[in-house]
Design an enzyme around this catalytic site. Structure first.
Site, short mmCIF file in Angstrom:
data_model
loop_
_atom_site.label_atom_id
_atom_site.label_comp_id
_atom_site.label_asym_id
_atom_site.label_seq_id
_atom_site.Cartn_x
_atom_site.Cartn_y
_atom_site.Cartn_z
N ASP A 49 0.83 -1.20 0.00
CA ASP A 49 0.00 0.00 0.00
C ASP A 49 0.87 1.26 0.00
O ASP A 49 1.83 1.36 0.76
CB ASP A 49 -0.91 0.01 1.24
CG ASP A 49 -1.78 1.25 1.28
OD1 ASP A 49 -2.82 1.27 0.60
OD2 ASP A 49 -1.43 2.21 2.00
N TYR A 54 2.58 10.47 -0.48
CA TYR A 54 3.69 10.08 0.38
C TYR A 54 5.01 10.56 -0.21
O TYR A 54 5.38 10.18 -1.34
CB TYR A 54 3.73 8.57 0.57
CG TYR A 54 2.53 7.97 1.28
CD1 TYR A 54 1.63 8.77 1.98
CD2 TYR A 54 2.29 6.61 1.25
CE1 TYR A 54 0.53 8.21 2.63
CE2 TYR A 54 1.20 6.04 1.89
CZ TYR A 54 0.31 6.85 2.57
OH TYR A 54 -0.78 6.29 3.20
N GLY A 285 4.47 -0.64 8.65
CA GLY A 285 5.55 0.10 8.03
C GLY A 285 6.83 -0.28 8.73
O GLY A 285 6.81 -0.88 9.81
N GLN A 291 12.12 -5.44 11.31
CA GLN A 291 10.80 -5.04 11.81
C GLN A 291 9.69 -5.70 10.99
O GLN A 291 8.67 -6.11 11.53
CB GLN A 291 10.66 -3.52 11.77
CG GLN A 291 11.57 -2.78 12.74
CD GLN A 291 11.49 -1.28 12.54
OE1 GLN A 291 11.44 -0.77 11.42
NE2 GLN A 291 11.47 -0.54 13.65
#
Length: 334
Positions: A49, A54, A285, A291
């Site tokens: 996405d 952005y 994110g 992560q």
């Protein structure tokens, strides 16, 4: 990685979506961003996405380059339109026919594809007739430039009106993208019930509450170096509402719950939003590949009722539940 149907459609998406808001093209260098995308693919994530706004279109370019070597049919690419892009001229924002039809061309070029799987209205536009907006989206679908349409942060009534117009135009409005986490539950009272009735799924953003639910922020403690709270490019503004000492103290009570389930606190937070059957996917994110790998392991986790009750007890009255907080800017940003 588990998969769920998106709304009342045959489109399957990964339970974890990789999103590049506040990272690609701004907070994270391009090489690192590409490594995060590779980590997402390695974890089984197929859904990505982004949005034209952005990093003022740079995030779409980074994502397009990162996915260029992938089989197009094997990934789902989502983007959005509404907020100002480019030089910010009078027609460089909103959901007018002009802005939508011009914006999809730019997004496809930057994403290096001839279509997106889902094209979303990033907010509701109070200044453009909804009929004009939905007709433009329908034309984008008929031209083959988007397969489905969705929205972001629309109220229950706006969803109802938009869905009815889309149906009349013969296209499918199948998703809404709201903020949702243990700390931000404003969609539960009105948006979720309306969506369930209409066959619309939620693709939720900020399931870890801008990183607060990782537990790395401590009441009275120094902000972690390199964290979102220290990011002056936008991250710090978004996270500040969750930095109240009482909120941070409550979040620390979640740590033993996560440990008892052999989960990280981030995994617990992502798994929590996925317990809502109206949620098709949680957007994560990342500024580091590890992560992504960590958060993706929340897919398929089931939290029993005792665990959900323990979470509610730990957080008490901290979570925000006011449905009026689901709203779009009153006027376009120019």
């Amino acid at each position: 990685m588990k998969f769920r149907y998106l709304g009342n459609s045959g489109l399957k998406i990964s339970e974890i979506t990789y999103g590049n808001w506040l990272t690609h093209g701004s907070q994270v260098e391009n090489d690192q961003a590409v490594r995060c995308v590779r980590a997402a693919l390695d974890a089984g994530i197929t859904t990505f996405d982004t949005a034209d706004v952005y990093a003022n279109t740079a995030a779409e370019t980074v994502l397009g380059n990162a996915l260029a070597s992938e089989r197009r049919e094997s990934v789902e690419i989502f983007t959005k339109v509404y907020f100002p892009t480019g030089p910010g001229g009078p027609n460089d924002t909103g959901l007018s026919r002009k802005h939508i039809l011009e914006s999809i061309e730019g997004s496809l070029r930057r994403l290096r594809t001839d279509h997106v799987d889902l094209y979303q209205a990033h907010r509701f536009d109070y200044e453009t007739p909804l009929e004009e907006t939905m007709q433009a989206f329908a034309d984008v679908v008929r031209q083959g430039k988007a397969l489905y349409i969705g929205v972001s942060e629309w109220t229950a009534e706006q969803l109802k009106e938009g869905h009815a117009l889309a149906k009349d135009l013969g296209v499918q409005l199948i998703s809404n993208q709201p903020q949702y986490s243990m700390l931000w539950r404003v969609i539960e009272d009105q948006v979720v019930p309306m969506s369930e009735a209409l066959g619309i799924s939620q693709i939720v953003w900020s399931p870890v509450a801008q990183g607060i639910l990782t537990g790395k922020y401590k009441a009275g403690g120094k902000l972690p170096e390199g964290s979102r709270a220290t990011d002056e490019k936008g991250g710090a503004d978004m996270i500040k509402r969750f930095l109240e000492p009482k909120t941070l103290r409550a979040v620390q009570k979640l740590k033993p719950i996560a440990e008892g389930l052999d989960l990280t606190m981030a995994q617990l937070a992502v798994a929590w939003v996925l317990q809502n059957p109206n949620v098709a996917s949680a957007i994560i994110g990342a500024s580091r590949p590890e992560q992504v790998t960590d958060n993706a392991q929340a897919s398929g986790v089931t939290l029993d009722q005792d665990t959900l009750a323990a979470i509610d007890k730990a957080l008490g009255k901290i979570p925000e539940t006011d449905p009026s907080l689901t709203k779009s800017p009153a006027r376009r940003l120019t």
